[in-house]
Motif scaffolding. Structure first.
Motif, PDB file in Angstrom:
ATOM      1  N   ASP A  97      -6.804   5.316 -13.000  1.00  0.00           N
ATOM      2  CA  ASP A  97      -7.419   4.038 -13.347  1.00  0.00           C
ATOM      3  C   ASP A  97      -7.570   3.890 -14.861  1.00  0.00           C
ATOM      4  O   ASP A  97      -7.359   2.811 -15.411  1.00  0.00           O
ATOM      5  CB  ASP A  97      -8.797   3.918 -12.692  1.00  0.00           C
ATOM      6  CG  ASP A  97      -8.679   3.760 -11.185  1.00  0.00           C
ATOM      7  OD1 ASP A  97      -7.560   3.473 -10.704  1.00  0.00           O
ATOM      8  OD2 ASP A  97      -9.699   3.936 -10.486  1.00  0.00           O
TER       9      ASP A  97
ATOM     10  N   TYR B 224      -3.749   5.222   3.543  1.00  0.00           N
ATOM     11  CA  TYR B 224      -4.351   6.491   3.126  1.00  0.00           C
ATOM     12  C   TYR B 224      -3.800   6.986   1.791  1.00  0.00           C
ATOM     13  O   TYR B 224      -4.534   7.220   0.845  1.00  0.00           O
ATOM     14  CB  TYR B 224      -4.116   7.544   4.221  1.00  0.00           C
ATOM     15  CG  TYR B 224      -4.694   8.892   3.895  1.00  0.00           C
ATOM     16  CD1 TYR B 224      -5.996   9.216   4.263  1.00  0.00           C
ATOM     17  CD2 TYR B 224      -3.948   9.847   3.207  1.00  0.00           C
ATOM     18  CE1 TYR B 224      -6.542  10.445   3.950  1.00  0.00           C
ATOM     19  CE2 TYR B 224      -4.487  11.085   2.889  1.00  0.00           C
ATOM     20  CZ  TYR B 224      -5.780  11.375   3.270  1.00  0.00           C
ATOM     21  OH  TYR B 224      -6.306  12.596   2.944  1.00  0.00           O
TER      22      TYR B 224
ATOM     23  N   ASN C  23       0.632   1.207   4.815  1.00  0.00           N
ATOM     24  CA  ASN C  23       0.935  -0.222   4.784  1.00  0.00           C
ATOM     25  C   ASN C  23       2.442  -0.456   4.632  1.00  0.00           C
ATOM     26  O   ASN C  23       3.128   0.327   3.975  1.00  0.00           O
ATOM     27  CB  ASN C  23       0.160  -0.931   3.664  1.00  0.00           C
ATOM     28  CG  ASN C  23       0.291  -0.262   2.310  1.00  0.00           C
ATOM     29  OD1 ASN C  23       0.353   0.961   2.228  1.00  0.00           O
ATOM     30  ND2 ASN C  23       0.339  -1.044   1.251  1.00  0.00           N
TER      31      ASN C  23
ATOM     32  N   ASP D  33       2.970   1.220  -2.901  1.00  0.00           N
ATOM     33  CA  ASP D  33       2.841   0.370  -1.715  1.00  0.00           C
ATOM     34  C   ASP D  33       4.180   0.202  -0.995  1.00  0.00           C
ATOM     35  O   ASP D  33       4.236   0.135   0.225  1.00  0.00           O
ATOM     36  CB  ASP D  33       2.291  -1.009  -2.103  1.00  0.00           C
ATOM     37  CG  ASP D  33       0.796  -0.944  -2.409  1.00  0.00           C
ATOM     38  OD1 ASP D  33       0.070  -0.247  -1.677  1.00  0.00           O
ATOM     39  OD2 ASP D  33       0.370  -1.566  -3.395  1.00  0.00           O
TER      40      ASP D  33
ATOM     41  N   VAL E 279      -2.635  -4.359   2.356  1.00  0.00           N
ATOM     42  CA  VAL E 279      -3.840  -3.532   2.215  1.00  0.00           C
ATOM     43  C   VAL E 279      -3.408  -2.068   2.148  1.00  0.00           C
ATOM     44  O   VAL E 279      -2.779  -1.576   3.079  1.00  0.00           O
ATOM     45  CB  VAL E 279      -4.783  -3.733   3.427  1.00  0.00           C
ATOM     46  CG1 VAL E 279      -5.976  -2.787   3.349  1.00  0.00           C
ATOM     47  CG2 VAL E 279      -5.251  -5.183   3.494  1.00  0.00           C
ATOM     48  N   PRO E 280      -3.721  -1.366   1.054  1.00  0.00           N
ATOM     49  CA  PRO E 280      -3.240   0.006   0.910  1.00  0.00           C
ATOM     50  C   PRO E 280      -3.740   0.931   2.014  1.00  0.00           C
ATOM     51  O   PRO E 280      -4.853   0.763   2.516  1.00  0.00           O
ATOM     52  CB  PRO E 280      -3.782   0.447  -0.460  1.00  0.00           C
ATOM     53  CG  PRO E 280      -4.726  -0.615  -0.904  1.00  0.00           C
ATOM     54  CD  PRO E 280      -4.475  -1.837  -0.110  1.00  0.00           C
TER      55      PRO E 280
ATOM     56  N   ALA F  26      -7.618  10.164  -9.367  1.00  0.00           N
ATOM     57  CA  ALA F  26      -7.703   8.718  -9.136  1.00  0.00           C
ATOM     58  C   ALA F  26      -8.375   8.042 -10.332  1.00  0.00           C
ATOM     59  O   ALA F  26      -7.941   6.983 -10.799  1.00  0.00           O
ATOM     60  CB  ALA F  26      -8.478   8.432  -7.847  1.00  0.00           C
TER      61      ALA F  26
ATOM     62  N   GLU G 266      -1.634   5.377  -0.208  1.00  0.00           N
ATOM     63  CA  GLU G 266      -1.540   4.302  -1.193  1.00  0.00           C
ATOM     64  C   GLU G 266      -2.861   4.169  -1.942  1.00  0.00           C
ATOM     65  O   GLU G 266      -2.873   3.880  -3.142  1.00  0.00           O
ATOM     66  CB  GLU G 266      -1.166   2.983  -0.518  1.00  0.00           C
ATOM     67  CG  GLU G 266       0.235   2.973   0.115  1.00  0.00           C
ATOM     68  CD  GLU G 266       0.263   3.633   1.476  1.00  0.00           C
ATOM     69  OE1 GLU G 266      -0.819   3.984   2.001  1.00  0.00           O
ATOM     70  OE2 GLU G 266       1.367   3.825   2.040  1.00  0.00           O
ATOM     71  N   GLU G 267      -3.971   4.393  -1.255  1.00  0.00           N
ATOM     72  CA  GLU G 267      -5.267   4.365  -1.940  1.00  0.00           C
ATOM     73  C   GLU G 267      -5.396   5.510  -2.923  1.00  0.00           C
ATOM     74  O   GLU G 267      -6.230   5.479  -3.817  1.00  0.00           O
ATOM     75  CB  GLU G 267      -6.408   4.456  -0.922  1.00  0.00           C
ATOM     76  CG  GLU G 267      -6.731   3.140  -0.285  1.00  0.00           C
ATOM     77  CD  GLU G 267      -8.028   3.207   0.497  1.00  0.00           C
ATOM     78  OE1 GLU G 267      -8.460   4.327   0.845  1.00  0.00           O
ATOM     79  OE2 GLU G 267      -8.591   2.129   0.764  1.00  0.00           O
ATOM     80  N   ARG G 268      -4.596   6.544  -2.710  1.00  0.00           N
ATOM     81  CA  ARG G 268      -4.654   7.712  -3.586  1.00  0.00           C
ATOM     82  C   ARG G 268      -3.534   7.684  -4.623  1.00  0.00           C
ATOM     83  O   ARG G 268      -3.151   8.728  -5.145  1.00  0.00           O
ATOM     84  CB  ARG G 268      -4.592   8.989  -2.743  1.00  0.00           C
ATOM     85  CG  ARG G 268      -5.879   9.226  -1.976  1.00  0.00           C
ATOM     86  CD  ARG G 268      -5.696  10.167  -0.808  1.00  0.00           C
ATOM     87  NE  ARG G 268      -6.982  10.433  -0.152  1.00  0.00           N
ATOM     88  CZ  ARG G 268      -7.595   9.601   0.682  1.00  0.00           C
ATOM     89  NH1 ARG G 268      -7.036   8.429   0.976  1.00  0.00           N
ATOM     90  NH2 ARG G 268      -8.745   9.910   1.210  1.00  0.00           N
TER      91      ARG G 268
END
Ligand SMILES: Nc1nc2c(c(=O)[nH]1)N[C@H]1C(S)=C(S)[C@@H](COP(=O)(O)O)O[C@H]1N2
Ligand SMILES: [Mo]
Length: 276
Positions: free
Chosen positions: A43, A257, A198, A265, A254-255, A39, A259-261
């Motif tokens: 970034d 599980y 999402n 989306d 809102v992302p 992650a 999607e946050e990783r």
């Protein structure tokens, strides 16, 4: 450290942990740590100036996220015996999204353990931007207008299973019953244990989107999301939340599980929207 060096360094650290993993006997911790490093690498990618270099590094990050997904599956639910390649002869190639292969079985894929809530205690709620918060038991859902829709299923790890007959109710029916507010544009769908995904409301309202309790004419097996799961055929499988408990309507995206990783989306398999 410049951005490129940082990404390379994070990838090397992730690889070191993976190499040491067999000795550690703690798959969940390995997956968590590697996921965190990847992650961070993702970034840091944004700051790599050179386009070609950034694309190449993005590919390296994506590949490892894909591997991690497989590792996670192995760690949490054991190997997936259902993944057996099926011949693609006699299948309209237009039905198979890029870089997918057909599976002969029905793989089982999820993080965490199966829920032990009995079917008669299962509840589904529709919340958020609705006129009337709604809650249904399985029996109450089954009294609504039941449909069976045939659709294909595509998992981001590469397997596709064609011609699934899902029986349930259309999510659109439930949203209409709850009275989705005009401001609602997206949803977060939650399932056991703390899994979320999402989705655009427009997608959730399609004919082929169901909360289903049967598959190919049989009651939905626990490992496949029984007693109740979401089915969203036009999106990669991670959007088809198993053991679904809540559909929450929102006015923004809102992302969830995965999607946050780093997963996409939207997640349209035909546009190969695997990663962000
Ligand atoms: N609650 C929950 N639903 C989930 C998942 C999960 O980990 N937890 N995994 C998703 C993924 S990645 C896929 S491919 C499908 C797999 O469905 P299956 O196990 O019935 O093949 O479930 C999706 N729904
Ligand atoms: Mo998946």
């Amino acid at each position: 450290m410049d951005a490129e060096t940082r990404v390379v360094d994070l990838l090397r650290r992730a690889d070191d942990i993976v190499k040491a993993a067999p000795a550690r006997r703690d798959d969940a911790a390995v997956v968590g740590q590697v996921g965190e490093l990847l992650a961070q690498a993702r970034d840091a990618l944004a700051d790599v100036r050179d386009d070609q270099r950034r694309r190449s590094l993005a590919g390296q990050v994506s590949r490892r996220v894909g591997d991690l997904d497989q590792a996670q599956v192995a760690a949490f639910s054991g190997p997936s015996p259902g993944v057996r390649r099926a011949p693609t002869r006699d299948v309209d190639p237009a039905r198979i999204p890029p870089n997918q292969h057909l599976t002969a079985g029905f793989p089982v894929l999820h993080v965490g353990r199966l829920p032990d809530t009995p079917a008669h205690d299962w509840r589904l709620v529709v919340t958020g931007l609705v006129a009337r918060r709604q809650r249904w038991s399985l029996a109450e859902l089954q009294e609504r207008s039941t449909v069976t829709e045939r659709s294909d299923f595509h998992c981001v790890t590469g397997w596709s299973r064609l011609d699934n007959d899902w029986t349930g109710v259309r999510v659109r029916d439930l949203l209409d019953r709850a009275g989705a507010k005009p401001s609602a544009t997206h949803a977060v769908v939650a399932g056991h244990p703390a899994y979320t995904a999402n989705l655009d409301l427009e997608v959730l309202r399609r004919d082929d989107v169901l909360v289903a309790w049967a598959h190919d004419g049989q009651p939905l097996a626990r490992e496949h999301g029984g007693p109740l799961r979401l089915v969203v055929p036009s999106r990669y499988g991670w959007k088809s939340v198993k053991w679904v408990t809540e559909i929450r309507l929102l006015d923004r995206d809102v992302p969830g599980y995965w999607e946050e990783r780093g997963y996409h989306d939207v997640a349209d398999p035909f546009r190969e929207q695997r990663f962000r």
